[in-house]
Motif scaffolding. Structure first.
Motif, PDB file in Angstrom:
ATOM      1  N   GLY A   1     -13.562  39.378 -34.503  1.00 56.15           N
ATOM      2  CA  GLY A   1     -12.547  40.407 -34.680  1.00 56.15           C
ATOM      3  C   GLY A   1     -11.423  40.314 -33.664  1.00 56.15           C
ATOM      4  O   GLY A   1     -11.459  39.502 -32.737  1.00 56.15           O
ATOM      5  N   PRO A   2     -10.405  41.138 -33.814  1.00 48.63           N
ATOM      6  CA  PRO A   2      -9.267  41.097 -32.896  1.00 48.63           C
ATOM      7  C   PRO A   2      -9.632  41.650 -31.521  1.00 48.63           C
ATOM      8  O   PRO A   2     -10.507  42.510 -31.410  1.00 48.63           O
ATOM      9  N   PRO A   3      -8.969  41.173 -30.466  1.00 47.43           N
ATOM     10  CA  PRO A   3      -9.250  41.687 -29.128  1.00 47.43           C
ATOM     11  C   PRO A   3      -8.772  43.134 -28.986  1.00 47.43           C
ATOM     12  O   PRO A   3      -7.787  43.536 -29.580  1.00 47.43           O
ATOM     13  N   ASP A   4      -9.488  43.904 -28.195  1.00 46.71           N
ATOM     14  CA  ASP A   4      -9.154  45.305 -27.950  1.00 46.71           C
ATOM     15  C   ASP A   4      -8.791  45.502 -26.482  1.00 46.71           C
ATOM     16  O   ASP A   4      -9.329  44.823 -25.617  1.00 46.71           O
ATOM     17  N   PRO A   5      -7.906  46.468 -26.177  1.00 42.09           N
ATOM     18  CA  PRO A   5      -7.624  46.758 -24.781  1.00 42.09           C
ATOM     19  C   PRO A   5      -8.872  47.336 -24.109  1.00 42.09           C
ATOM     20  O   PRO A   5      -9.670  48.006 -24.761  1.00 42.09           O
ATOM     21  N   PRO A   6      -9.051  47.078 -22.813  1.00 42.70           N
ATOM     22  CA  PRO A   6     -10.248  47.566 -22.126  1.00 42.70           C
ATOM     23  C   PRO A   6     -10.211  49.074 -21.941  1.00 42.70           C
ATOM     24  O   PRO A   6      -9.155  49.683 -21.847  1.00 42.70           O
ATOM     25  N   GLY A   7     -11.368  49.671 -21.863  1.00 41.52           N
ATOM     26  CA  GLY A   7     -11.484  51.097 -21.601  1.00 41.52           C
ATOM     27  C   GLY A   7     -11.693  51.909 -22.866  1.00 41.52           C
ATOM     28  O   GLY A   7     -11.577  51.412 -23.972  1.00 41.52           O
ATOM     29  N   PRO A   8     -11.999  53.198 -22.667  1.00 41.91           N
ATOM     30  CA  PRO A   8     -12.188  54.072 -23.826  1.00 41.91           C
ATOM     31  C   PRO A   8     -10.869  54.304 -24.567  1.00 41.91           C
ATOM     32  O   PRO A   8      -9.806  54.331 -23.948  1.00 41.91           O
ATOM     33  N   PRO A   9     -10.909  54.474 -25.878  1.00 43.24           N
ATOM     34  CA  PRO A   9      -9.680  54.624 -26.653  1.00 43.24           C
ATOM     35  C   PRO A   9      -8.815  55.805 -26.217  1.00 43.24           C
ATOM     36  O   PRO A   9      -7.595  55.741 -26.286  1.00 43.24           O
ATOM     37  N   GLU A  10      -9.417  56.894 -25.747  1.00 44.59           N
ATOM     38  CA  GLU A  10      -8.617  58.064 -25.351  1.00 44.59           C
ATOM     39  C   GLU A  10      -7.884  57.866 -24.022  1.00 44.59           C
ATOM     40  O   GLU A  10      -6.951  58.596 -23.708  1.00 44.59           O
ATOM     41  N   ASP A  11      -8.287  56.860 -23.230  1.00 45.66           N
ATOM     42  CA  ASP A  11      -7.635  56.596 -21.945  1.00 45.66           C
ATOM     43  C   ASP A  11      -6.561  55.517 -22.022  1.00 45.66           C
ATOM     44  O   ASP A  11      -5.952  55.198 -21.003  1.00 45.66           O
ATOM     45  N   ILE A  12      -6.326  54.943 -23.180  1.00 43.93           N
ATOM     46  CA  ILE A  12      -5.325  53.886 -23.319  1.00 43.93           C
ATOM     47  C   ILE A  12      -3.962  54.548 -23.499  1.00 43.93           C
ATOM     48  O   ILE A  12      -3.664  55.141 -24.531  1.00 43.93           O
ATOM     49  N   THR A  13      -3.139  54.460 -22.450  1.00 42.89           N
ATOM     50  CA  THR A  13      -1.841  55.122 -22.458  1.00 42.89           C
ATOM     51  C   THR A  13      -0.807  54.323 -23.235  1.00 42.89           C
ATOM     52  O   THR A  13      -0.043  54.886 -24.011  1.00 42.89           O
ATOM     53  N   TYR A  14      -0.747  53.048 -22.982  1.00 35.51           N
ATOM     54  CA  TYR A  14       0.247  52.185 -23.610  1.00 35.51           C
ATOM     55  C   TYR A  14      -0.452  51.112 -24.424  1.00 35.51           C
ATOM     56  O   TYR A  14      -0.684  50.018 -23.922  1.00 35.51           O
ATOM     57  N   PRO A  15      -0.791  51.392 -25.677  1.00 38.84           N
ATOM     58  CA  PRO A  15      -1.468  50.355 -26.474  1.00 38.84           C
ATOM     59  C   PRO A  15      -0.510  49.205 -26.776  1.00 38.84           C
ATOM     60  O   PRO A  15       0.703  49.411 -26.938  1.00 38.84           O
ATOM     61  N   LYS A  16      -1.028  48.031 -26.786  1.00 33.91           N
ATOM     62  CA  LYS A  16      -0.227  46.856 -27.128  1.00 33.91           C
ATOM     63  C   LYS A  16      -1.117  45.871 -27.859  1.00 33.91           C
ATOM     64  O   LYS A  16      -2.335  45.974 -27.814  1.00 33.91           O
TER      65      LYS A  16
END
Length: 41
Positions: free
Chosen positions: A21-36
């Protein structure tokens, strides 16, 4: 010859252990301020 076949089989098994699958940003989804988007390579 058997050792070469065994090493080839082991290498193929280890190569299939990658994350699917595609890579995800680290950390919990609610703490991701700037998704990229992250590159797949």
């Amino acid at each position: 010859m058997r050792a070469a076949v065994a090493l080839l089989g082991l290498a193929l098994l280890l190569a299939a252990c990658g994350k699917k699958g595609p890579p995800d940003p680290p950390g919990p989804p609610e703490d991701i301020t700037y998704p990229k988007t992250y590159p797949t390579r």
